[in-house]
Design a protein around this motif. Structure first.
Motif, PDB file in Angstrom:
ATOM      1  N   ASN A  62      -3.116  -3.981 -10.895  1.00 50.84           N
ATOM      2  CA  ASN A  62      -3.673  -2.633 -11.043  1.00 50.84           C
ATOM      3  C   ASN A  62      -2.989  -1.696 -10.053  1.00 50.84           C
ATOM      4  O   ASN A  62      -3.596  -1.265  -9.071  1.00 50.84           O
ATOM      5  N   PRO A  63      -1.714  -1.379 -10.293  1.00 49.09           N
ATOM      6  CA  PRO A  63      -0.973  -0.534  -9.357  1.00 49.09           C
ATOM      7  C   PRO A  63      -1.646   0.829  -9.196  1.00 49.09           C
ATOM      8  O   PRO A  63      -2.220   1.378 -10.127  1.00 49.09           O
ATOM      9  N   GLY A  64      -1.593   1.322  -7.967  1.00 46.46           N
ATOM     10  CA  GLY A  64      -2.223   2.596  -7.666  1.00 46.46           C
ATOM     11  C   GLY A  64      -3.594   2.453  -7.046  1.00 46.46           C
ATOM     12  O   GLY A  64      -4.194   3.452  -6.649  1.00 46.46           O
ATOM     13  N   PHE A  65      -4.094   1.210  -6.960  1.00 49.59           N
ATOM     14  CA  PHE A  65      -5.414   0.968  -6.364  1.00 49.59           C
ATOM     15  C   PHE A  65      -5.291  -0.087  -5.261  1.00 49.59           C
ATOM     16  O   PHE A  65      -4.609  -1.100  -5.438  1.00 49.59           O
ATOM     17  N   ALA A 112       0.834  -1.195   0.000  1.00 47.97           N
ATOM     18  CA  ALA A 112       0.000   0.000   0.000  1.00 47.97           C
ATOM     19  C   ALA A 112       0.869   1.245   0.000  1.00 47.97           C
ATOM     20  O   ALA A 112       1.945   1.292   0.585  1.00 47.97           O
ATOM     21  N   SER A 113       0.370   2.269  -0.671  1.00 46.16           N
ATOM     22  CA  SER A 113       1.032   3.567  -0.704  1.00 46.16           C
ATOM     23  C   SER A 113       0.043   4.624  -0.280  1.00 46.16           C
ATOM     24  O   SER A 113      -1.169   4.477  -0.472  1.00 46.16           O
ATOM     25  N   VAL A 140     -14.683   5.282  -8.880  1.00 40.86           N
ATOM     26  CA  VAL A 140     -13.865   4.106  -9.191  1.00 40.86           C
ATOM     27  C   VAL A 140     -14.748   2.994  -9.748  1.00 40.86           C
ATOM     28  O   VAL A 140     -14.462   1.813  -9.560  1.00 40.86           O
ATOM     29  N   GLU A 141     -15.819   3.373 -10.462  1.00 39.19           N
ATOM     30  CA  GLU A 141     -16.738   2.366 -10.978  1.00 39.19           C
ATOM     31  C   GLU A 141     -16.039   1.375 -11.903  1.00 39.19           C
ATOM     32  O   GLU A 141     -16.300   0.171 -11.841  1.00 39.19           O
ATOM     33  N   ARG A 196      -8.277   4.185  -2.963  1.00 34.50           N
ATOM     34  CA  ARG A 196      -8.857   3.102  -2.180  1.00 34.50           C
ATOM     35  C   ARG A 196     -10.219   2.713  -2.726  1.00 34.50           C
ATOM     36  O   ARG A 196     -11.026   3.560  -3.116  1.00 34.50           O
ATOM     37  N   LEU A 197     -10.462   1.419  -2.763  1.00 34.41           N
ATOM     38  CA  LEU A 197     -11.765   0.860  -3.101  1.00 34.41           C
ATOM     39  C   LEU A 197     -12.343   0.227  -1.840  1.00 34.41           C
ATOM     40  O   LEU A 197     -11.784  -0.741  -1.322  1.00 34.41           O
TER      41      LEU A 197
END
Length: 403
Positions: free
Chosen positions: A54-57, A20-21, A303-304, A26-27
């Motif tokens: 899916n980097p960044g999520f 995590a970053s 983030v759909e 965030r979902l």
């Protein structure tokens, strides 16, 4: 296709450690149930694989008990703070869609073809699919072979009709210290579910293909009459029992039969048990209630696309089958691995063979209202407070408000 690219991501990233970053998007995922079961461990790994692709999520999975999770998801969405995705009962989908809180799941013809039509029927309204099926169950009859033998019944021959089931249950009650049958009549959703098994095995229905309420029928009156009759051969005080509370009675040899899903195969302990199709009523044939839980993607979260990608990844055929095997759930798709399950363990047959003749959980705009109305009818008959025909007629009138 954007969603497809999100789903696939970088193939090389699958299985890599996902860290995590602070900059990650965030979902929020609400998951009905708890994270103690083996299927939760499978899902956690699959979520990690999706994050790696899916980097960044990052996905924040929040487990909420079944009695609260569906209301929590709806309340958050109505307040403008919806989760990105939620795992909940498919019975909620029509209400969520009508209130414009979720987006339809765009399935290709190829994706639709992987499901039996009755399964898709549990998530489809107005020609659109509103959830990605995640968990599925059919029901069957469990019987205690030792109690059958002690009562003078053939332990290898389960009942095939309602009349036989009642007679066998009466024989157990008369000739052993056990009750013949486990009957659920508590104020809980699975009381309605249990009763609908009798509706479908007696040729009845709640709603027809045109969305019309057809609950007031001779078939359903007969089903409710028989449900009430079972009180005479069941455990005392059935309104105190939901389906889950019947299992301890069965494992302790206190009841000879009960109806439940395939997960019981791993939970009934050392009982010498068998499992068979639900016995059929005089006006029907083979049947069962088909229930799905689904992943619903909520609107206006920003983030759909990612949530839809995650839903499709989790429910892709191979991933879904692994999740089902871990959770002891009826497989959603007829894959080669399903036949292998049947070959390895023939007790799966009662659950798999029921799919083509099963009926879906009614798809309405107020699922709580639906279960309350049907449960009230069941409890009224079980307690001897109302005649079945009167209970069915009154329930049908009330159900008109929930179409």
């Amino acid at each position: 296709m954007k969603v497809l690219s999100l789903l696939l991501g970088s193939a090389l990233a699958l299985g890599a450690a996902s860290v995590a970053s602070a900059d990650d998007t965030r979902l929020h995922m609400i998951n009905c149930g708890d994270n103690s079961d083996e299927d939760a461990a499978v899902q956690a790994r699959l979520v990690g694989e999706w994050e790696a692709a899916n980097p960044g999520f990052k996905v924040d999975v929040e487990y909420v008990p079944w009695g609260q999770c569906q209301e929590k998801s709806t309340t958050l969405a109505s307040a403008g703070n919806a989760p990105a995705i939620a795992y909940l009962g498919s019975r909620t989908l029509k209400q969520l869609a009508q209130n414009d809180l979720i987006i339809p799941i765009d399935l290709t013809d190829e994706e639709k073809a992987t499901y039996a039509p009755p399964v898709l029927g549990t998530v489809t309204a107005n020609g659109m699919v509103w959830g990605s099926p995640r968990a599925f169950s059919t029901k069957a009859l469990y019987w205690n072979k030792d109690l059958f033998e002690a009562a003078g019944l053939d332990p290898e021959t389960p009942p095939k009709t309602w009349d036989e089931m009642f007679t066998f249950a009466q024989t157990i009650k008369d000739n052993t210290e056990a009750d013949g049958f486990g009957l659920a009549a508590a104020s809980f959703d699975n009381t309605m579910h249990q009763f609908l098994n009798y509706v479908y095995t007696n040729g009845g229905a709640v709603i027809d293909d045109n969305g019309e309420i057809v609950f007031n029928s001779p078939n359903n009156v007969g089903a409710l009459e028989f449900y009430g009759k079972l009180v005479d051969v069941s455990q005392p005080g059935p309104i105190a029992y939901d389906r889950a509370k019947l299992r301890p009675l069965f494992t302790e040899g206190q009841i000879g039969m009960f109806i439940s899903g395939p997960w019981e195969r791993n939970l009934v302990g050392d009982v010498n048990w068998g499992v068979a199709p639900i016995p059929v009523g005089p006006m029907g044939g083979p049947g069962t209630l088909l229930i799905t839980d689904s992943l619903a993607v909520f609107k206006n979260t920003g983030v759909e696309d990612q949530a839809l990608s995650l839903a499709k990844w989790l429910t892709s055929p191979d991933n879904q089958l692994e999740f089902e095997i871990a959770g002891g759930l009826t497989p959603l798709r007829d894959l080669p691995g399903v036949q292998a399950l049947r070959d390895e363990d023939p007790t799966w047959s009662a659950f798999l063979d029921a799919i083509p003749t099963g009926g879906p959980e009614p798809f309405v705009t107020d699922y709580v209202g639906l279960q309350d109305v049907i449960n009230e009818a069941v409890q009224g008959v079980v307690l001897g407070e109302v005649e079945p025909a009167e209970a069915v007629e009154y329930a049908a009138e009330q159900l008109e408000d929930f179409k």
